[in-house]
Design a protein around this motif. Structure first.
Motif, mmCIF file in Angstrom:
data_model
loop_
_atom_site.group_PDB
_atom_site.id
_atom_site.type_symbol
_atom_site.label_atom_id
_atom_site.label_comp_id
_atom_site.label_asym_id
_atom_site.label_seq_id
_atom_site.Cartn_x
_atom_site.Cartn_y
_atom_site.Cartn_z
ATOM 1 N N ASP A 63 -13.869 -96.250 13.875
ATOM 2 C CA ASP A 63 -12.992 -95.904 12.765
ATOM 3 C C ASP A 63 -13.670 -96.333 11.462
ATOM 4 O OD1 ASP A 63 -11.091 -95.554 10.884
ATOM 5 O OD2 ASP A 63 -9.436 -96.275 12.147
ATOM 6 N N THR A 118 -12.519 -95.124 8.394
ATOM 7 C CA THR A 118 -11.678 -94.586 7.333
ATOM 8 C C THR A 118 -11.828 -95.362 6.021
ATOM 9 O OG1 THR A 118 -10.131 -94.184 9.114
ATOM 10 C CG2 THR A 118 -9.374 -93.691 6.888
ATOM 11 N N ARG A 151 -13.689 -94.109 2.624
ATOM 12 C CA ARG A 151 -12.944 -93.905 1.377
ATOM 13 C C ARG A 151 -13.550 -94.727 0.243
ATOM 14 N NH1 ARG A 151 -8.955 -90.631 0.869
ATOM 15 N NH2 ARG A 151 -7.663 -90.046 2.643
ATOM 16 N N MET A 185 -4.845 -77.185 5.758
ATOM 17 C CA MET A 185 -3.531 -77.431 5.162
ATOM 18 C C MET A 185 -3.168 -76.441 4.057
ATOM 19 S SD MET A 185 -2.347 -79.878 6.949
ATOM 20 C CE MET A 185 -0.904 -80.550 6.143
ATOM 21 N N LEU A 203 4.810 -75.071 17.049
ATOM 22 C CA LEU A 203 3.779 -74.107 17.386
ATOM 23 C C LEU A 203 4.164 -73.305 18.613
ATOM 24 C CD1 LEU A 203 0.887 -73.368 16.478
ATOM 25 C CD2 LEU A 203 0.101 -74.813 18.313
ATOM 26 N N ASP A 204 5.009 -73.884 19.416
ATOM 27 C CA ASP A 204 5.302 -73.258 20.693
ATOM 28 C C ASP A 204 6.284 -72.122 20.548
ATOM 29 O OD1 ASP A 204 3.713 -74.892 22.324
ATOM 30 O OD2 ASP A 204 5.109 -76.518 21.866
ATOM 31 N N THR A 251 -2.674 -85.470 7.876
ATOM 32 C CA THR A 251 -1.295 -85.917 7.724
ATOM 33 C C THR A 251 -0.331 -85.247 8.702
ATOM 34 O OG1 THR A 251 -1.217 -84.321 5.954
ATOM 35 C CG2 THR A 251 -1.401 -86.610 5.302
ATOM 36 N N ASP A 252 -0.648 -84.045 9.160
ATOM 37 C CA ASP A 252 0.275 -83.377 10.068
ATOM 38 C C ASP A 252 -0.008 -83.688 11.535
ATOM 39 O OD1 ASP A 252 -2.064 -81.999 10.304
ATOM 40 O OD2 ASP A 252 -1.162 -80.004 10.253
ATOM 41 N N ARG A 288 -2.838 -83.444 13.206
ATOM 42 C CA ARG A 288 -3.941 -82.772 13.879
ATOM 43 C C ARG A 288 -5.216 -83.576 13.715
ATOM 44 N NH1 ARG A 288 -4.346 -76.986 11.477
ATOM 45 N NH2 ARG A 288 -3.352 -77.989 9.698
ATOM 46 N N PHE A 319 -9.548 -82.981 13.496
ATOM 47 C CA PHE A 319 -10.628 -81.997 13.405
ATOM 48 C C PHE A 319 -11.922 -82.661 13.822
ATOM 49 C CE2 PHE A 319 -7.256 -80.632 10.715
ATOM 50 C CZ PHE A 319 -7.153 -79.290 11.014
ATOM 51 N N GLU A 379 -10.290 -77.671 16.274
ATOM 52 C CA GLU A 379 -9.004 -78.276 15.905
ATOM 53 C C GLU A 379 -8.334 -78.802 17.164
ATOM 54 O OE1 GLU A 379 -5.205 -76.036 15.899
ATOM 55 O OE2 GLU A 379 -5.535 -75.982 13.781
ATOM 56 N N ARG A 436 -4.731 -80.530 18.614
ATOM 57 C CA ARG A 436 -3.335 -80.708 18.229
ATOM 58 C C ARG A 436 -2.632 -81.501 19.320
ATOM 59 N NH1 ARG A 436 -0.044 -77.940 14.886
ATOM 60 N NH2 ARG A 436 -1.584 -76.354 14.419
ATOM 61 N N SER A 452 3.348 -80.992 21.787
ATOM 62 C CA SER A 452 4.625 -80.970 21.096
ATOM 63 C C SER A 452 5.655 -81.743 21.911
ATOM 64 C CB SER A 452 5.085 -79.528 20.925
ATOM 65 O OG SER A 452 5.350 -78.995 22.194
ATOM 66 N N TYR A 504 -5.278 -85.022 2.429
ATOM 67 C CA TYR A 504 -4.612 -84.915 3.731
ATOM 68 C C TYR A 504 -5.297 -85.755 4.810
ATOM 69 C CZ TYR A 504 -2.524 -80.848 1.488
ATOM 70 O OH TYR A 504 -1.866 -80.027 0.633
ATOM 71 N N VAL A 505 -6.392 -86.415 4.429
ATOM 72 C CA VAL A 505 -7.142 -87.165 5.438
ATOM 73 C C VAL A 505 -6.446 -88.486 5.712
ATOM 74 C CG1 VAL A 505 -9.324 -88.329 5.922
ATOM 75 C CG2 VAL A 505 -9.323 -86.094 4.804
ATOM 76 N N THR A 506 -6.131 -88.748 6.993
ATOM 77 C CA THR A 506 -5.504 -90.030 7.319
ATOM 78 C C THR A 506 -6.458 -90.955 8.051
ATOM 79 O OG1 THR A 506 -4.673 -89.041 9.346
ATOM 80 C CG2 THR A 506 -3.157 -89.127 7.479
ATOM 81 N N LYS A 507 -7.423 -90.367 8.715
ATOM 82 C CA LYS A 507 -8.290 -91.203 9.541
ATOM 83 C C LYS A 507 -9.638 -90.514 9.694
ATOM 84 C CE LYS A 507 -8.172 -93.587 13.965
ATOM 85 N NZ LYS A 507 -7.464 -93.717 15.233
#
Lengths: 742, 155
Positions: free
Chosen positions: A11, A13, A17, A46, A61-62, B55-56, B58, B60, B80, B82, B85, B121-124
């Motif tokens: 990680d 991150t 940043r 996005m 999505l489903d 953020t959503d 997903r 990449f 991608e 995901r 669900s 939108y990048v979280t990690k």
């Protein structure tokens, strides 16, 4: 840390940043091999317009549609009818992602990819012995047939020349369209479903059972038609399934009210799981009526296109000009036949370089040459090939002719191929073709010279002066091959201009000029045809007596052709002259006003417009001055312009009436006579309409006197789309009388 | 729950265009403070496979090509991923007989190609290394740092 075997992920991150934060605004850290230009094509994550995986808040999505739910017969009919609409939209050029692949049943059937036919089902984990909902069986069988059809059609189109995006989208988004399954197995499934429907007809009612049966029957016939189309012989048996489809289609349409729509079974969400970077786009919905119309046309065209294979015209050989006519008239239908039919046409014509399934290119080319310039000529005698003595003139003839065929064959076939494309492409391709034919003509001239030496041809004075004394006039030779090439080139040039009208390329104030140019080209063609006729007649006279019956017939056939060709050229020039004069007059009277064009001059625009013709040496492109003077005819009074137009129209009408009386054979339109005749009557109507316009303008001009312009004449001129007119090559304006005080 | 990431072409991608970089233990690396240090840090990441969370939810996975001050990331040959669900999760818990409250599920993936992940939108961000190469990283790391030092001098 974590991840797959052998791979460790750290990680970073925070560090990342922090590190990125030290960069200046606009400063980049990038791989040297990566250009920013490439990144223009990157998808922005996005961004709902670009990122197909970007979900709206709360969106899932489903697909929550339950494919296992029981279906009523009405619902199955409803789904199938909706699938018809989507199928047609795909044939018309919309991608599968927006059409058939939006169906939940088809999606479940194809994903994950089934390995055995049993798995090609929207309900995969079925308890084997359990009684199945018969409606599921029917829908599955129908979908199997439909998807397999799509695979065949996609494959056929990909194999031929077409334009992706413009004509058709062959992308299957990584879904395999049941390619690995045997057609017979799928046919079995459909047949089983048809039997099943039959067996439950009492339970669901005859009407519904029949409606389902028709739909399954259509699929069977469609698959059969596709299966047969690879064979290129025996058009009668080929047309059988097409005829069947045409009949069944009517029944399907009549039973459409039994369908119960199931809109939930179609969803754009499926697109997110396709191998596509495109965000979901709406389902393309054709109305039932449109779908009906297009399918009907598809089946009719399917039957018609097979006629191209019908050429067994007893001993009179194959005349490719028939097929030229066939392809031309077939392709100029409005709307144009669907791309699948067009690819069928292509494959019938050219597959494996064998024309129409049984003729060699040489056969076709020789036949065309014999028809146009070399009837019963020893140049084309197949016996020449048998001569082995290299000093024998026949040996040389065979050799030179072979050289010529090799040179011309590709260019020749390219014309036919071009005509199998969509209309815009035809024009574009022809613009390149004429350059090619220019060189064919030059090469042909060289071969003509060599051939002339071999047969020791005597030169003649052309055009004949009528005098005995021919001194001072250089006699010329017949030059058959280059004449032939020149004739084709002229015809191509005319087609380019005519397609320009058809495709609404020219601005209203350009029409006068373009019609003048068309008439100029047609005059060149008429002169050339005259010349060819003259030399053919000479040769026929020379060989009179010694000619066999077959040779006589060849001469007569050629004579017919040339007669018809000169008529065609004359009509074209008369009509074009009339149009040019009429538009010139309308322009002068201020009834057609050119839009303001502050950034260009007429001359520069002329250069651009005529660019395709600029490099052609013969006929040379008229200079701007000549073009303008001939178009404007400034020294001629407006009344005279209109009078000339009226006279030309009369001439054209007379010519067209003669042509309209020609028989199938005389007009070289065997197999496409009706379409050909339709074209001729369209032209007659266009002439009549133009006559009315000219008359109205003449009358008004007389009433108001010389010098009145524009609105004061009390006339309003409109120019509609060519496709809406009587004939697509003749753009006739509409004239409306208006109250000038208003 | 750590989902497995199947790599479709694991070897060819890390040696992208033959630019293999020495391996280091990123956890041990200090947070870059000066600008040359920061740039060097980012440079070493180029062409490595990153896993970028958004953020959503997903993720990449692609080869790192470019970044800027806003932390916008350009990734090449991206897939991608995901997370399953809720509905799928429920289905899995009923079929899998969870022990200790755990279920194993694959993320759904699809190929996207070249993408830009906007920094907002990048979280990690995670970087991938081969475990096999990591073992000898104690020496490698020193060499690497020497190389960095050299580069700094030159630039």
């Amino acid at each position: 840390m974590g991840g797959s075997e052998g791979i460790v992920a750290f990680d970073i991150t925070k560090k990342f940043r922090a590190a990125a934060g030290t960069l200046e605004l606009g400063e980049l850290v990038k791989d040297d091999f990566f250009s920013l230009f490439e990144s223009v094509g990157a998808l922005e994550i996005m961004d709902p317009k670009m990122d197909s995986g970007c979900l709206a808040p709360g969106e899932s999505l489903d697909e929550d549609y339950d494919v296992t739910r029981p279906l009523s017969p009405g619902e199955v009919i409803g789904i199938i009818d909706q699938l018809f609409c989507l199928e047609m939209a795909w044939y018309q050029g919309y991608p599968l992602s927006q059409t058939l692949l939006t169906n939940v049943y088809i999606d479940r059937m194809l994903e994950p990819e089934p390995l055995i036919l049993q798995d090609a089902d929207f309900i995969r984990e079925r308890i084997a012995k359990e009684q199945r909902d018969p409606m599921h069986v029917v829908l599955r069988a129908y979908c199997l047939g439909l998807v397999k059809c799509c695979w065949y059609i996609n494959d056929r189109i990909k194999f031929e020349h077409y334009y992706e995006e413009e004509d058709f989208v062959t992308n299957t988004y990584h879904r395999s369209l049941l390619d690995s399954f045997d057609l017979n197995d799928i046919n079995d499934e459909i047949m089983a479903a048809r039997r099943l429907v039959h067996s439950i007809r009492h339970r669901i009612g005859n009407e519904l059972a029949q409606a389902l049966g028709f739909r399954l029957e259509l699929r069977t016939a469609f698959l059969r038609a596709i299966e047969l189309s690879v064979m290129r012989s025996n058009p009668e048996s080929l047309s059988l399934p097409w005829t069947q489809m045409k009949a069944v289609w009517e029944m399907i349409y009549q039973s459409r009210h039994l369908g119960q729509p199931v809109p939930e079974a179609f969803s754009t969400k499926i697109q997110r799981r396709l191998a596509s970077t495109m965000p979901p786009r709406p389902i393309v919905k054709l109305s039932t009526e449109e779908t009906y119309k297009h399918f009907k046309k598809l089946f009719v065209d399917g039957i018609n296109v097979l006629n191209v294979l019908n050429y067994h015209d007893s001993q009179s050989l194959l005349v490719l000009t028939y097929h030229q006519n066939f392809v031309m008239t077939f392709q100029s239908q409005k709307p144009q036949p669907l791309v699948y039919i067009r690819t069928l046409l292509q494959s019938f014509l050219f597959k494996d370089m064998i024309i129409l399934g049984k003729l060699s290119i040489r056969h076709v080319l020789d036949d065309d040459l014999s028809l146009v310039v070399l009837p019963a000529s020893k140049f084309l005698d197949p016996a020449n090939d048998l001569v082995e003595a290299p000093h024998h003139p026949r040996y040389a003839l065979a050799h030179q002719m072979e050289l010529f065929r090799q040179r011309a064959a590709q260019s020749y076939l390219d014309i036919f191929r071009a005509f199998c494309q969509n209309r815009c492409r035809i024009r574009r391709t022809l613009c390149h073709s004429i350059q090619d034919w220019e060189t064919v003509q030059v090469d042909a001239e060289e071969i003509d010279q060599l051939l002339r030496l071999q047969i020791d041809e005597k030169p003649h004075v052309y055009p004949p002066t009528g005098d005995e004394d021919t001194s001072g006039v250089e006699p010329t030779y017949s030059l058959p091959l280059s004449s032939w090439a020149y004739l084709y080139k002229l015809r191509l040039m005319e087609w380019i201009v005519q397609l320009g009208f058809e495709l609404d390329i020219y601005a209203p104030d350009e029409l006068a000029g373009m019609y003048w140019y068309l008439s100029d080209l047609a005059r060149h063609r008429a002169r050339l045809v005259d010349r060819i006729s003259y030399f053919t007649k000479l040769r026929a006279a020379e060989e009179k007596g010694g000619a066999t019956a077959a040779q006589e017939a060849a001469f007569i056939r050629s004579k017919h052709y040339l007669y018809q060709a000169s008529f065609d050229a004359a009509i074209t020039w008369e009509m074009a002259d009339a149009m040019s004069n009429m538009y010139a007059a309308l322009g002068r009277l201020g009834l057609i006003v050119p839009p303001p064009r502050p950034y260009s001059t007429d001359e520069l625009r002329y250069d651009v417009r005529m660019k395709p013709f600029g490099t052609i040496g013969l006929p040379e492109l008229p200079s701007w001055e000549v073009y303008r003077a001939s178009t404007d005819r400034a020294q001629v009074e407006t009344e005279k312009l209109l009078e000339d137009a009226r006279l030309s129209l009369e001439q054209a009408q007379r010519g067209l009436e003669v042509v309209a009386r020609m028989s199938e054979k005389e007009s070289f339109s065997v197999g496409c006579y009706e379409r050909w005749l339709g074209g001729v009557t369209g032209q007659i109507r266009a002439v009549e309409k133009a006559g009315v316009v000219v008359e109205v303008v003449m009358r008004k001009l007389e009433e108001k006197g010389e010098g009145t312009k524009g609105k004061e004449l009390g006339l309003k001129v409109g120019i509609g789309k060519a496709a809406e007119g009587e004939h697509e090559w003749w753009v006739v304006p509409t004239v409306e009388e208006i109250d000038q005080r208003a | 729950m750590q989902p497995p990431f199947p790599s479709p072409f694991p070897l060819s991608r890390n040696n992208h265009r033959g630019r293999s970089k020495a391996i280091m233990n990123y956890d041990a690396l200090p947070t870059p403070s000066s600008k040359p240090e920061a740039t060097d840090f980012l440079q070493t990441l180029l062409n490595k496979n990153l896993r970028v969370g958004t953020t959503d939810g997903r993720m990449f996975w692609g080869s790192f090509k470019c970044t800027d001050s806003d932390c916008n990331l350009v990734l090449q040959h991206t897939y991608e991923y995901r997370p399953p669900s809720l509905a799928q999760l429920e289905a899995a818990t009923t079929t899998q007989n969870p022990q200790k409250g755990k279920v194993v599920m694959d993320m759904t993936s699809r190929y996207l190609g070249l993408v830009v992940v906007p920094g907002q939108y990048v979280t990690k961000i995670q970087v991938e290394e081969f475990a096999s190469q990591l073992k000898s990283s104690a020496q490698g790391q020193q060499q690497q740092q020497q190389q960095i030092a050299k580069k700094v001098e030159i630039s």
